[in-house]
Design an enzyme around this catalytic site. Sequence first.
Site, PDB file in Angstrom:
ATOM      1  N   ASP A  67       0.725  -1.142   0.027  1.00 35.99           N
ATOM      2  CA  ASP A  67      -0.203  -0.125   0.136  1.00 35.99           C
ATOM      3  C   ASP A  67       0.725   1.368  -0.025  1.00 35.99           C
ATOM      4  OD1 ASP A  67       0.903  -0.339   2.638  1.00 35.99           O
ATOM      5  OD2 ASP A  67      -1.089  -0.832   3.245  1.00 35.99           O
ATOM      6  N   ASN A 136      -7.290  -3.335  14.366  1.00 34.92           N
ATOM      7  CA  ASN A 136      -8.798  -3.524  14.038  1.00 34.92           C
ATOM      8  C   ASN A 136      -8.904  -4.637  13.024  1.00 34.92           C
ATOM      9  OD1 ASN A 136      -7.903  -2.468  11.711  1.00 34.92           O
ATOM     10  ND2 ASN A 136      -9.566  -0.712  11.502  1.00 34.92           N
ATOM     11  N   HIS A 138      -7.191  -5.234  10.268  1.00 36.15           N
ATOM     12  CA  HIS A 138      -7.214  -4.904   8.842  1.00 36.15           C
ATOM     13  C   HIS A 138      -5.742  -5.560   8.363  1.00 36.15           C
ATOM     14  CE1 HIS A 138      -4.829  -0.537   9.595  1.00 36.15           C
ATOM     15  NE2 HIS A 138      -3.942  -1.619   9.547  1.00 36.15           N
ATOM     16  N   GLU A 143      -9.813  -2.312   5.368  1.00 36.70           N
ATOM     17  CA  GLU A 143     -10.476  -1.934   6.729  1.00 36.70           C
ATOM     18  C   GLU A 143     -11.501  -2.750   7.002  1.00 36.70           C
ATOM     19  OE1 GLU A 143      -8.562  -0.259   8.668  1.00 36.70           O
ATOM     20  OE2 GLU A 143      -8.380   1.790   8.050  1.00 36.70           O
TER      21      GLU A 143
HETATM   22  P1  PGA Z   1       2.208  -1.771  12.861  1.00 33.19           P
HETATM   23  O1  PGA Z   1       1.094  -1.533  11.503  1.00 33.19           O
HETATM   24  O2  PGA Z   1       3.308  -2.821  12.183  1.00 33.19           O
HETATM   25  O3  PGA Z   1       2.717  -0.407  12.692  1.00 33.19           O
HETATM   26  O4  PGA Z   1       1.861  -1.959  13.879  1.00 33.19           O
HETATM   27  C1  PGA Z   1       0.527  -2.865  11.194  1.00 33.19           C
HETATM   28  C2  PGA Z   1      -0.836  -2.768  10.475  1.00 33.19           C
HETATM   29  O5  PGA Z   1      -1.611  -1.615  10.395  1.00 33.19           O
HETATM   30  O6  PGA Z   1      -0.914  -3.572   9.640  1.00 33.19           O
END
Ligand code: PGA
Length: 247
Positions: A67, A136, A138, A143
């Site tokens: 992304d 959450n 995702h 999302e």
């Molecule tokens: P993080 O993000 O590694 O910064 O915890 C993970 C994500 O949102 O996929």
Amino acid sequence: MEVIVLKDYEEMSKKAAEIVEETVLANEHAVLGLATGSTPVGLYENLIEGNQANRVSYKNVKTINLDEYLGLSKDHSQSYHVFMYEQFFKHIDIQLENTFIPNGTAEVPEEECARFEKLIDEKGPVNLQILGIGTNGHIAFNEPGTDPNSVTQVVELNESTREDNARFFENSEDVPTHAISLGLKTILKGEKIVLLASGKSKAEAVQRLLSKEVSIDFPASFLWNHSNVTLLIDEDAYSAVRAANAR
Ligand code: PGA
């Protein structure tokens, strides 16, 4: 889904690096699906070490990222282009023209999504996909509520995701509202998937994932529909499951 619980973040990162290195040693032309965020930083550190010690070369490897924030240029300090370059690419022998990340400032984002989806089909399949998980549930920026048949598209970030990522920006209102993200269907086309989760903040998400309930409200649960997923988590990320099992 194979679940491997490691002692801490360092052990999780080492184990993830071992899997990536095995993949590249078995196929010097491997296509790696890469992720950004705090979680894979330790993985990249281990891979850099292996490359600099001449254990593994990335000269013929291709990488495809999950992304990019919409509206951030490739040289914006918080863009995933800069993240990948600083955390990984500039330290190893990869050819930058073999690294692919969606362009967050494309004039017509929808066209960029279509271009990127096609690119994945042309360069792929992704042999090994690295994933993180949001609090959450995702994966990439898919999302809760994302169609499991989604392909690369423009997505709106949830407020909770923007809050989680605000730590990287000077002001919380600077966190972009949208991103270009590989879709769930696109991600699940990867041949092997390794999901990383570390820390207490991920314990609830890990617990929900391991409940095995597949639901559109929890995008990571669609990983249960894939036949080759390894979950690498540390004790803190596993703590809610352990506590529930002890009850
Ligand atoms: P993080 O993000 O590694 O910064 O915890 C993970 C994500 O949102 O996929």
